[in-house]
Design an enzyme around this catalytic site. Structure first.
Site, PDB file in Angstrom:
ATOM      1  CG  HIS A  12      39.676  42.159  32.181  1.00  0.00           C
ATOM      2  ND1 HIS A  12      39.625  40.790  32.130  1.00  0.00           N
ATOM      3  CD2 HIS A  12      40.897  42.482  31.681  1.00  0.00           C
ATOM      4  CE1 HIS A  12      40.761  40.320  31.626  1.00  0.00           C
ATOM      5  NE2 HIS A  12      41.558  41.337  31.356  1.00  0.00           N
ATOM      6  CG  HIS A  59      45.242  39.121  34.383  1.00  0.00           C
ATOM      7  ND1 HIS A  59      43.952  39.261  34.842  1.00  0.00           N
ATOM      8  CD2 HIS A  59      45.211  39.430  33.063  1.00  0.00           C
ATOM      9  CE1 HIS A  59      43.180  39.665  33.837  1.00  0.00           C
ATOM     10  NE2 HIS A  59      43.913  39.773  32.753  1.00  0.00           N
ATOM     11  CG  HIS A 197      43.900  43.310  24.881  1.00  0.00           C
ATOM     12  ND1 HIS A 197      42.817  42.459  24.853  1.00  0.00           N
ATOM     13  CD2 HIS A 197      44.422  43.177  26.122  1.00  0.00           C
ATOM     14  CE1 HIS A 197      42.698  41.849  26.030  1.00  0.00           C
ATOM     15  NE2 HIS A 197      43.674  42.257  26.821  1.00  0.00           N
ATOM     16  CD  GLU A 244      42.107  39.136  28.656  1.00  0.00           C
ATOM     17  OE1 GLU A 244      43.031  39.199  29.479  1.00  0.00           O
ATOM     18  OE2 GLU A 244      41.428  40.138  28.344  1.00  0.00           O
TER      19      GLU A 244
END
Ligand code: DHB
Ligand code: FE
Length: 291
Positions: A12, A59, A197, A244
């Site tokens: 995303h 977030h 990441h 995630e």
């Protein structure tokens, strides 16, 4: 009855949304990223889902650090694109499905998963970037997303986060909930975020192709094994934001082969894509169809 026909998995990265909104999709850096979604956009037009149940993470946009629900279901009639500091993305308002969302809340809570019911919330890049990738650019005013979306937010931002195992079990409960809704609906479940990441600290910029591809293999062929990965392994191997990926296990847990029973067969892999880099992130994307 409503039925889950397919699951979709995608990263995303917010810069993907910005590239799309600023007309940069054909630039050499971005072209290979967006090319990986040409199949999915065509597939979406053919599949014509009635509802997308979209598992994503907020977030610290809708939920500040004041209150952090582990699992939150959006039951509103609509959800505004959030302002993440540069103004809201120029994308259409997301229409919800209050009747199905309330039914899922009722059923899943009675199956002993504690969901937070959210009657008003804005949705950030965690939700709008996957929609843009799968549905293409839409005019914010004249355009519309192809179908209603039920946002399902998972806390993967503030520790402690839910385990992959719990996410996988939750997906199974969501499948039972959806399939007990008394209306003929073609429902897709999407798991979003990831892949490897890390955005901060000494290891910022970490990417792990080997872990990511092994995760994709496991998710497809041995989801129980993927669900057994402890959260510390995500952090070590896939970076602090690689966690995630537990959200993908919710979508995978909702596929019919996990439920077993007569005729249960592994899902069909309609599409698989992996690309590095997009911003600081490895982009992964899968489409699995129930067989
Ligand atoms: C990036 C990735 C994310 O998942 C996110 O939430 C923010 C930024 C990035 O790669 O830049
Ligand atoms: Fe993120």
């Amino acid at each position: 009855m409503a039925r889950i026909t397919a699951s979709v998995y995608t990263s995303h990265v917010p810069a993907i949304g910005a590239a799309l909104d600023l007309g940069k999709t054909q630039e050499p850096y971005w072209q290979p990223v967006f090319a990986g979604y040409d199949f999915g956009k065509q597939w979406m037009k053919e599949q014509k889902p009635d509802v997308v149940f979209l598992v994503y993470n907020d977030h610290a946009t809708a939920f500040s650090l004041d209150i952090i629900p582990t699992f939150a279901i959006g039951t509103a009639a609509s959800f505004q694109p959030a302002d993440e500091g540069w103004g809201p993305r120029p994308v259409p308002v997301v229409q919800g499905h209050p009747a199905l969302a309330s039914h899922i809340a009722q059923s899943v809570i009675q199956q002993d998963f504690d969901l937070t019911i959210v009657n008003r919330m804005d949705v950030d890049h965690g939700l709008t970037v996957p929609l843009s990738l799968m549905c293409g650019a839409q005019d914010p005013v004249q355009g519309a997303w192809p179908c209603p979306v039920i946002p399902f937010a998972v806390n993967v931002v503030q520790y402690p986060v839910p385990s992959g195992r719990r996410c996988f079990q939750l997906g199974q409960a969501i499948r039972r909930a959806i399939e007990s809704f008394d209306e003929d609906l073609n429902v897709q479940i999407w798991g979003t975020g990831g892949m490897s990441h890390q955005l901060q600290g000494p290891r910022a910029g970490l990417i792990n192709r080997e872990f990511d591809n092994a995760f994709l293999d496991k998710l497809i062929n041995d989801p129980e094994a993927a669900a057994a990965i402890p959260h510390i392994d995500y952090v070590r191997d896939a970076g602090s934001e690689g966690i995630e990926l537990v959200m993908w296990l919710i979508a995978r847990g909702a596929m019919s082969d996990v439920a077993g029973g007569p005729g249960a067969r592994p899902p069909r892999v309609a599409h698989r894509f992996y690309h590095v880099p997009a911003s600081n992130t490895a982009v992964g994307h899968l489409i699995l169809e129930n067989n």
